[in-house]
Design an enzyme around this catalytic site. Structure first.
Site, PDB file in Angstrom:
ATOM      1  N   HIS A  30       0.852  -1.183   0.000  1.00  0.00           N
ATOM      2  CA  HIS A  30       0.000   0.000   0.000  1.00  0.00           C
ATOM      3  C   HIS A  30       0.896   1.244   0.000  1.00  0.00           C
ATOM      4  CE1 HIS A  30      -3.757  -2.213   1.700  1.00  0.00           C
ATOM      5  NE2 HIS A  30      -3.308  -2.730   0.568  1.00  0.00           N
ATOM      6  N   GLU A  33       1.040   3.889   1.851  1.00  0.00           N
ATOM      7  CA  GLU A  33       1.597   4.306   3.143  1.00  0.00           C
ATOM      8  C   GLU A  33       2.866   3.502   3.449  1.00  0.00           C
ATOM      9  OE1 GLU A  33      -1.466   3.319   2.342  1.00  0.00           O
ATOM     10  OE2 GLU A  33      -2.949   3.907   3.844  1.00  0.00           O
ATOM     11  N   CYS A  68      -2.131  -0.770   7.484  1.00  0.00           N
ATOM     12  CA  CYS A  68      -1.294   0.442   7.422  1.00  0.00           C
ATOM     13  C   CYS A  68      -1.454   1.266   8.691  1.00  0.00           C
ATOM     14  CB  CYS A  68      -1.670   1.288   6.214  1.00  0.00           C
ATOM     15  SG  CYS A  68      -1.240   0.479   4.664  1.00  0.00           S
ATOM     16  N   SER A  74     -16.327   7.464 -41.251  1.00  0.00           N
ATOM     17  CA  SER A  74     -16.125   8.054 -39.921  1.00  0.00           C
ATOM     18  C   SER A  74     -14.683   8.475 -39.679  1.00  0.00           C
ATOM     19  CB  SER A  74     -16.549   7.052 -38.849  1.00  0.00           C
ATOM     20  OG  SER A  74     -15.787   5.877 -38.962  1.00  0.00           O
ATOM     21  N   TRP A 109     -11.411  10.867 -40.479  1.00  0.00           N
ATOM     22  CA  TRP A 109     -11.294  11.042 -39.048  1.00  0.00           C
ATOM     23  C   TRP A 109     -12.067  12.277 -38.662  1.00  0.00           C
ATOM     24  CZ3 TRP A 109      -9.347   7.225 -36.383  1.00  0.00           C
ATOM     25  CH2 TRP A 109      -8.432   6.352 -36.993  1.00  0.00           C
ATOM     26  N   ARG A 144      -7.679   4.442 -22.635  1.00  0.00           N
ATOM     27  CA  ARG A 144      -7.662   2.975 -22.728  1.00  0.00           C
ATOM     28  C   ARG A 144      -6.742   2.357 -21.685  1.00  0.00           C
ATOM     29  NH1 ARG A 144      -7.472   2.313 -29.302  1.00  0.00           N
ATOM     30  NH2 ARG A 144      -9.603   3.024 -29.656  1.00  0.00           N
ATOM     31  N   ASP A 202     -15.662  -0.493 -38.817  1.00  0.00           N
ATOM     32  CA  ASP A 202     -14.432   0.303 -38.595  1.00  0.00           C
ATOM     33  C   ASP A 202     -13.163  -0.527 -38.476  1.00  0.00           C
ATOM     34  OD1 ASP A 202     -16.125   2.395 -38.507  1.00  0.00           O
ATOM     35  OD2 ASP A 202     -15.812   2.926 -36.401  1.00  0.00           O
ATOM     36  N   GLY A 207     -21.130   2.140 -31.104  1.00  0.00           N
ATOM     37  CA  GLY A 207     -21.975   2.920 -31.992  1.00  0.00           C
ATOM     38  C   GLY A 207     -23.275   3.339 -31.320  1.00  0.00           C
TER      39      GLY A 207
HETATM   40  C1  AOF Z   1      -4.485  -0.619  -1.807  1.00  0.00           C
HETATM   41  N1  AOF Z   1      -3.467   0.280  -1.851  1.00  0.00           N
HETATM   42  O1  AOF Z   1      -2.361   2.007  -1.070  1.00  0.00           O
HETATM   43  C2  AOF Z   1      -4.294   1.339   0.067  1.00  0.00           C
HETATM   44  C3  AOF Z   1      -5.379   0.419   0.098  1.00  0.00           C
HETATM   45  O2  AOF Z   1      -6.078  -6.404  -1.126  1.00  0.00           O
HETATM   46  P1  AOF Z   1      -5.285  -5.655  -0.120  1.00  0.00           P
HETATM   47  O3  AOF Z   1      -4.920  -6.455   1.074  1.00  0.00           O
HETATM   48  O4  AOF Z   1      -4.095  -4.993  -0.748  1.00  0.00           O
HETATM   49  O5  AOF Z   1      -6.227  -4.518   0.494  1.00  0.00           O
HETATM   50  C4  AOF Z   1      -6.882  -3.658  -0.366  1.00  0.00           C
HETATM   51  C5  AOF Z   1      -7.717  -2.667   0.426  1.00  0.00           C
HETATM   52  O6  AOF Z   1      -6.903  -1.870   1.254  1.00  0.00           O
HETATM   53  C6  AOF Z   1      -8.424  -1.689  -0.494  1.00  0.00           C
HETATM   54  O7  AOF Z   1      -9.670  -2.188  -0.892  1.00  0.00           O
HETATM   55  C7  AOF Z   1      -8.581  -0.454   0.399  1.00  0.00           C
HETATM   56  O8  AOF Z   1      -9.744  -0.592   1.165  1.00  0.00           O
HETATM   57  C8  AOF Z   1      -7.396  -0.513   1.355  1.00  0.00           C
HETATM   58  N2  AOF Z   1      -6.339   0.501   1.055  1.00  0.00           N
HETATM   59  N3  AOF Z   1      -5.422  -0.534  -0.853  1.00  0.00           N
HETATM   60  O9  AOF Z   1      -4.547  -1.505  -2.647  1.00  0.00           O
HETATM   61  C9  AOF Z   1      -3.329   1.249  -0.967  1.00  0.00           C
HETATM   62  N4  AOF Z   1      -4.147   2.316   0.982  1.00  0.00           N
HETATM   63 ZN    ZN Z   2      -3.172  -0.221   3.770  1.00  0.00          ZN
END
Ligand code: AOF
Ligand code: ZN
Length: 364
Positions: free
Chosen positions: A53, A55, A87, A171, A173, A187, A203, A296
């Protein structure tokens, strides 16, 4: 203080955006650790699905003691054991004294519990900084968590009079290369692009993302009776997942004859077309959490009619076709009154080189 928090939160959002296209179904998150003079100590973001994550990445890249420091993050720090430990625990353990969070996590596993944990440990918690921008950043994650449905955006490129093709389906461009480059970026941001069989036949688009360091979205084709030739560019076996949604009554021998790289999924029908409501549920369960519809008039109409659309991104070129038989980007509603219109709210407008890009949200 408020001004500094806003500045840092905007930086968190830019960091978070670096994870676009790689973190789904998880949220986009950025985090910054700083001291009382607003000197940045370290930064981190959620880089890919299953990874650390934001943090934790910020803590890991700090080369100093974090006692008495502050952390700012666009989403509430988590409180649950998932792929990584909470975290909130890490922040407490490091002696961080203040947490500034943009948004309460809509994930029911967290939903305020992270903040509660921090407060119980005596940490000062400030929420709601740049809330609108934080909501916008994680619009897909929020829709997924609350509605258990994919976030759907209709993308279209039209003339000033709303046409996507002439009566002979010419179509190319309408919009210029700058607009088309924006589409390439879009995308990269969505799990999948979706289109109908008639667009593929007329297309022959490739629906890939051809920008450096970006990845191709899953390609989804609505083909009720499996009429699209397998030589079409969308069926290129380039390692990208290709899903074809076909009618539940499509004969098995026709399905067996399809190239092996294509996943064929049978869907219930509605008025002899794929039942989009059902299709979207099937796709969500297949891991498709966001869809960019590049389709479309008929498919666009069905998406809107079934109330599945969250957003419309319209690129408009300063051209007038002015022909009643030309094709509009949405067709087929029978409506006598303006009161019957779909109402949208404009989120942003941007002048590109020769065109304008209007982003709007469908009202709930
Ligand atoms: C993230 N990235 O930086 C933060 C998240 O599947 P996990 O264990 O990685 O947990 C995902 C959950 O953690 C996500 O649904 C959200 O609620 C919380 N925070 N998740 O992937 C991050 N800070
Ligand atoms: Zn976290």
């Amino acid at each position: 203080m408020e001004k500094e928090y806003k500045r840092l939160m905007k930086r968190c959002i830019s960091l978070a955006k670096k994870g676009m296209g790689r973190v789904s179904p998880n949220p986009l998150v950025g985090a910054i650790i700083f001291d009382d003079d607003f000197r940045i100590i370290s930064e981190g973001y959620h880089q890919y699905y299953g990874g650390n994550h934001a943090e934790r990445n910020a803590v890991l890249s700090a080369g100093e003691d974090l006692k008495g420091k502050s952390i700012i993050v666009n989403l509430e720090p988590c409180s649950h054991y998932g792929k990584t430990p909470p975290c909130a625990d890490l922040i407490i353990e490091k002696g961080i004294k203040r947490v500034i969070a943009g948004l309460i996590d809509p994930n029911p596993k967290v939903a305020g519990k992270g903040i509660e944990k921090l407060k119980n440990a005596g940490i000062e918690v400030i929420t709601g900084v740049c809330e609108e921008e934080c909501l916008q950043l994680n619009k897909i994650f929020i829709k997924n968590q609350i509605k258990k449905a994919p976030y759907i955006t209709i993308k279209t490129a039209t003339t000033l009079d709303g046409k996507i093709a002439s009566s002979s389906y010419n179509s190319k461009w309408i919009t210029d290369e700058v607009s088309r480059n924006e589409v390439q970026k879009l995308r990269n941001q969505y799990d999948a692009v979706l289109t109908g069989s008639s667009t593929v036949i007329k297309d022959n688009p490739s629906l890939t993302c051809r920008l450096k360091n970006m990845r191709n979205p899953v390609r989804i084709i609505l083909d009720t009776r499996l009429t699209v030739p397998f030589s079409s560019k969308v069926y290129n076996d380039d390692g990208t997942r290709v899903i074809v949604l076909t009618g539940e009554n499509t004969p098995s021998n026709k399905i067996k004859a399809c190239p092996k790289n294509i996943e064929i999924v049978k869907c219930p029908l509605k008025d002899n077309k794929i039942n989009l409501n059902e299709a979207v549920k099937i796709l969500y369960d297949m891991g498709i959490k966001s869809i960019l519809a590049e389709a479309g008039a008929q498919v666009n109409k069905s998406i809107i009619e079934e109330k599945l659309a969250d957003e419309l991104i319209q690129f408009i070129a300063p051209k007038i076709l002015g022909d009643k038989s030309a094709v509009s980007f949405v067709e087929g509603f029978r409506r006598n009154k303006i009161a019957e219109c779909n109402n949208l709210n404009i989120v942003s407008t941007k002048v590109l080189k020769n065109d304008i890009m209007i982003v709007s949200r469908f009202s709930e």
